[in-house]
Design an enzyme around this catalytic site. Structure first.
Site, PDB file in Angstrom:
ATOM      1  N   HIS A 114       1.257  35.272  -0.773  1.00  0.00           N
ATOM      2  CA  HIS A 114       1.818  34.631  -1.967  1.00  0.00           C
ATOM      3  C   HIS A 114       0.837  33.665  -2.621  1.00  0.00           C
ATOM      4  O   HIS A 114       0.909  33.436  -3.834  1.00  0.00           O
ATOM      5  CB  HIS A 114       3.112  33.909  -1.607  1.00  0.00           C
ATOM      6  CG  HIS A 114       4.252  34.854  -1.339  1.00  0.00           C
ATOM      7  ND1 HIS A 114       4.980  35.439  -2.345  1.00  0.00           N
ATOM      8  CD2 HIS A 114       4.772  35.318  -0.175  1.00  0.00           C
ATOM      9  CE1 HIS A 114       5.910  36.226  -1.829  1.00  0.00           C
ATOM     10  NE2 HIS A 114       5.812  36.165  -0.501  1.00  0.00           N
ATOM     11  N   ASP A 154       0.134  33.692  -6.495  1.00  0.00           N
ATOM     12  CA  ASP A 154       0.252  32.506  -7.354  1.00  0.00           C
ATOM     13  C   ASP A 154      -1.032  32.266  -8.138  1.00  0.00           C
ATOM     14  O   ASP A 154      -0.990  31.876  -9.313  1.00  0.00           O
ATOM     15  CB  ASP A 154       0.587  31.273  -6.514  1.00  0.00           C
ATOM     16  CG  ASP A 154       2.021  31.300  -5.988  1.00  0.00           C
ATOM     17  OD1 ASP A 154       2.806  32.145  -6.461  1.00  0.00           O
ATOM     18  OD2 ASP A 154       2.343  30.469  -5.122  1.00  0.00           O
ATOM     19  N   GLU A 193       6.659  38.067 -11.892  1.00  0.00           N
ATOM     20  CA  GLU A 193       5.473  38.565 -12.598  1.00  0.00           C
ATOM     21  C   GLU A 193       5.798  38.933 -14.034  1.00  0.00           C
ATOM     22  O   GLU A 193       5.001  39.584 -14.717  1.00  0.00           O
ATOM     23  CB  GLU A 193       4.913  39.790 -11.864  1.00  0.00           C
ATOM     24  CG  GLU A 193       5.718  41.080 -12.009  1.00  0.00           C
ATOM     25  CD  GLU A 193       6.882  41.183 -11.028  1.00  0.00           C
ATOM     26  OE1 GLU A 193       7.371  42.297 -10.824  1.00  0.00           O
ATOM     27  OE2 GLU A 193       7.293  40.143 -10.470  1.00  0.00           O
TER      28      GLU A 193
END
Length: 359
Positions: free
Chosen positions: A245, A249, A275
């Protein structure tokens, strides 16, 4: 004396809270227009404090005019503290008979404005700067007070009262200013995060819905045209699963900035969630909207995103484009068309722009 002191402090506290309300949504230290207003506001406060002075004895009055000057210096710098002190000095001359001592007091007030403004430029903690300002300004006015009351038997008592009053008033003011500044900071932060996506800095989905609704209402009356772009990062779930993640990010943050850098300044960019992104292009034709969507897709395709481990990664976008109708429409209609175009772009292999444009 206690009655005068109570009125004096009430005026000071009232103006400080009013300043907190008036300047809640602005930075007086960064906006020139608000800086001047800030200086004028506290100059008026200092003038009122002079009018409602504290009677120490039959012949002597004192006030806390230096505290508004200090506040102006802390939040606005030398220029604003000068404006504040100048207003106080002028009001002193206007409302009192002009005498040599009154001119000296007025010039001293301006000098104090410049002095505390310069202290405010020191690289030190705000509390220390505040202390230096209070001590220096009180000392300067004490000199003037001394020459006015030195022949009075209890002049020492008067000077002591002035210092005690100055310390009490400045301490109370510092506590109030810190409290109001903190409250206003939190208010502005909560307000900002209510409309801004915390990760990318783009406007969030709440702002997207509000903005789009306003544009549709406006377009129904003035027939203006705008384009809605729905943008998805292709296979983003696989990126999160494979690289983590943090990597996801990092890509979202970099793409958000890339999107802002690509679209014209007049246009708007949003992160709708995960997204999913969107952009609203104002005053464009269908062909212009398609060209901009293609430009966004191409720039992202060529761009190399940097992951936390310093490696580079390439992504692609699917983009659906729709235009608002000239005859007017509901919010869900234009969203539905953009969503259908995006779905088609994905179903046809992704990394593609599909336009759903109706008149």
């Amino acid at each position: 004396m206690l009655k005068d002191l109570f009125v004096h402090i009430c005026i000071l506290v009232t103006f400080i809270f009013l300043a907190g309300v008036i300047f809640k949504n602005s930075e007086a230290s960064s906006l020139k227009k608000n800086q001047i207003l800030f200086g004028v506001f506290f100059g008026i406060l200092g003038s009122i404090l002079m009018i409602f002075s504290i009677q120490v004895d039959v012949e002597t009055i004192i006030d806390l005019r230096h505290i508004p000057i200090i506040i102006a210096a802390m939040f606005g710098g030398v220029t604003i503290s000068f404006i504040c002190s100048l207003i106080i000095a002028i009001s002193r001359i206007l409302f009192v008979d002009i005498t040599p001592i009154m001119l000296i007091v007025s010039l001293t007030t301006i000098f104090v404005g410049i002095l505390v403004g310069l202290i405010g430029k020191l690289k030190s903690q705000n509390t220390l700067k505040w202390l230096f300002m209070v001590v220096s300004s009180t000392a300067v006015f004490s000199i003037i007070l001394y020459y006015r009351v030195r022949e009075i038997d209890d002049f020492g008592f008067i000077l002591l009262n002035y210092w005690l009053l100055s310390i009490f008033g400045s301490t109370l003011t510092l506590l109030l200013v810190n409290y109001i500044s903190r409250a206003n900071y939190l208010h502005n932060e909560y307000k900002r995060y209510a409309s801004i996506d915390y990760l990318t800095g783009l406007k969030n989905v709440r702002e997207f819905n509000l903005t789009l609704a306003k544009l549709l209402v406006k377009a129904s009356s003035d027939k203006s045209r705008f384009a809605l772009l729905f943008i998805d990062i292709d296979h983003f779930k696989q990126i999160n699963d494979q690289y983590g993640h943090q990597a996801g990010d990092a890509i979202l943050q970099q793409f958000g900035q890339l999107l802002l850098d690509t679209i014209p300044k007049k246009d708007l960019a949003f992160r709708n969630g995960g997204e999913e992104f969107s952009a609203i292009l104002l005053n464009v034709s269908g062909e212009e909207a398609k060209q901009m969507a293609e430009l966004i897709r191409e720039r992202v395709e060529k761009y190399r995103f940097r992951l936390p481990d310093k490696s580079e990664f390439a992504i692609s976008l699917s983009i659906g484009v729709s235009m608002n109708k000239e005859k007017g429409e509901q919010l869900d209609e234009i969203i539905k068309r953009a969503d259908q175009a995006l779905y088609q772009a994905k179903s046809e292999g992704r990394n593609k722009v599909v336009c759903f444009i109706e008149q």
